[in-house]
Design a protein around this motif. Structure first.
Motif, PDB file in Angstrom:
ATOM      1  N   VAL A  34      -9.420   3.411   0.149  1.00 49.85           N
ATOM      2  CA  VAL A  34      -8.290   2.804   0.878  1.00 49.85           C
ATOM      3  C   VAL A  34      -7.793   3.685   2.018  1.00 49.85           C
ATOM      4  CG1 VAL A  34      -7.620   1.322  -1.053  1.00 49.85           C
ATOM      5  CG2 VAL A  34      -6.476   3.533  -0.751  1.00 49.85           C
ATOM      6  N   GLU A  62     -10.192   3.131   4.961  1.00 48.58           N
ATOM      7  CA  GLU A  62      -9.931   1.854   5.638  1.00 48.58           C
ATOM      8  C   GLU A  62      -8.946   2.002   6.798  1.00 48.58           C
ATOM      9  OE1 GLU A  62     -10.574  -1.220   1.858  1.00 48.58           O
ATOM     10  OE2 GLU A  62      -8.538  -0.715   2.510  1.00 48.58           O
ATOM     11  N   GLU A  91      -7.145  -3.892  -4.094  1.00 45.88           N
ATOM     12  CA  GLU A  91      -5.951  -4.500  -3.498  1.00 45.88           C
ATOM     13  C   GLU A  91      -4.677  -3.829  -4.022  1.00 45.88           C
ATOM     14  OE1 GLU A  91      -3.737  -6.387  -0.921  1.00 45.88           O
ATOM     15  OE2 GLU A  91      -5.920  -6.415  -0.889  1.00 45.88           O
ATOM     16  N   TYR A 149      -4.426  -0.697  -4.892  1.00 49.52           N
ATOM     17  CA  TYR A 149      -4.378   0.587  -4.196  1.00 49.52           C
ATOM     18  C   TYR A 149      -3.904   0.397  -2.754  1.00 49.52           C
ATOM     19  CZ  TYR A 149      -6.647   3.300  -7.891  1.00 49.52           C
ATOM     20  OH  TYR A 149      -6.932   3.945  -9.069  1.00 49.52           O
ATOM     21  N   ARG A 150      -4.360  -0.675  -2.119  1.00 49.80           N
ATOM     22  CA  ARG A 150      -3.908  -0.964  -0.751  1.00 49.80           C
ATOM     23  C   ARG A 150      -2.405  -1.221  -0.710  1.00 49.80           C
ATOM     24  NH1 ARG A 150      -8.747  -4.590  -0.792  1.00 49.80           N
ATOM     25  NH2 ARG A 150     -10.386  -3.363   0.222  1.00 49.80           N
ATOM     26  N   ARG A 206      -0.768   2.115  -0.845  1.00 51.90           N
ATOM     27  CA  ARG A 206      -0.945   2.771   0.459  1.00 51.90           C
ATOM     28  C   ARG A 206       0.011   2.193   1.500  1.00 51.90           C
ATOM     29  NH1 ARG A 206      -6.071   0.688   3.127  1.00 51.90           N
ATOM     30  NH2 ARG A 206      -4.600  -1.003   3.505  1.00 51.90           N
ATOM     31  N   ASP A 207       0.074   0.875   1.583  1.00 50.31           N
ATOM     32  CA  ASP A 207       0.908   0.228   2.591  1.00 50.31           C
ATOM     33  C   ASP A 207       2.398   0.423   2.306  1.00 50.31           C
ATOM     34  OD1 ASP A 207      -1.518  -0.520   3.681  1.00 50.31           O
ATOM     35  OD2 ASP A 207      -1.384  -2.608   3.020  1.00 50.31           O
TER      36      ASP A 207
END
Length: 161
Positions: free
Chosen positions: A64, A67, A133, A135-136, A139-140
């Motif tokens: 992630v 990305e 998703e 993990y994203r 992150r976000d």
């Protein structure tokens, strides 16, 4: 500097010079926060992360971060005891165990401790994409908090996630 001086600096929106992100094992949330903070905060801001307990590096973190063009490099999870430096203006905790440990650690020091509750993505099960998703989302979530509360400095000490 007195506690009142530090409180005044925070109210005036002065950015801390040394920030520590803490979570349970320093394998997911805090290293993600460290990587993001290093990428968007000014270069003279000292940023580190650590965990309450020892942990293993999580390969989903690498995915992630990659990305969004970031990397942990060869960095491995570390505990508070393994940190080379122990002076921080601000400790941001991302899990309840980390928050309790930070409060205990700073009882006799004038270090600000802020809690940003952040989901543990390892609780999600399912396909690889469903796990990624989660993990994203972490992150976000962290990127948004770092941008709004550290980069823009909107009174972080008075805010919680």
């Amino acid at each position: 500097m007195t506690a009142m001086d530090r409180a005044a600096d925070i109210e005036e929106g002065k950015r801390p010079g040394a920030i520590l992100f803490m979570c349970g094992v320093n394998s997911i949330r805090s290293p993600i926060a460290e990587a993001i903070a290093r990428s968007i905060l000014p270069g003279n801001t000292y940023v580190r992360s650590a965990g309450v307990r020892a942990g293993e590096r999580d390969p989903f973190v690498d995915v992630v971060l990659e990305e969004i063009g970031l990397s942990l490099g060869r960095r491995l999870p570390q505990t508070l005891e393994e940190l080379e430096d122990d002076y921080f203006d601000l400790i941001i905790t991302l899990s309840p165990p980390a928050h309790h440990a930070a409060l205990e650690l700073t009882r006799s020091n004038a270090i600000d401790v802020v809690y940003w509750p952040t989901m543990d993505p390892t609780v999600v099960s399912g396909t690889r994409e469903q796990i990624l998703e989660s993990y994203r989302e972490v992150r976000d979530h962290l990127a948004g908090l770092i941008e709004s509360r550290l980069l823009k400095r909107n009174g972080i000490a008075a805010q919680t996630a």
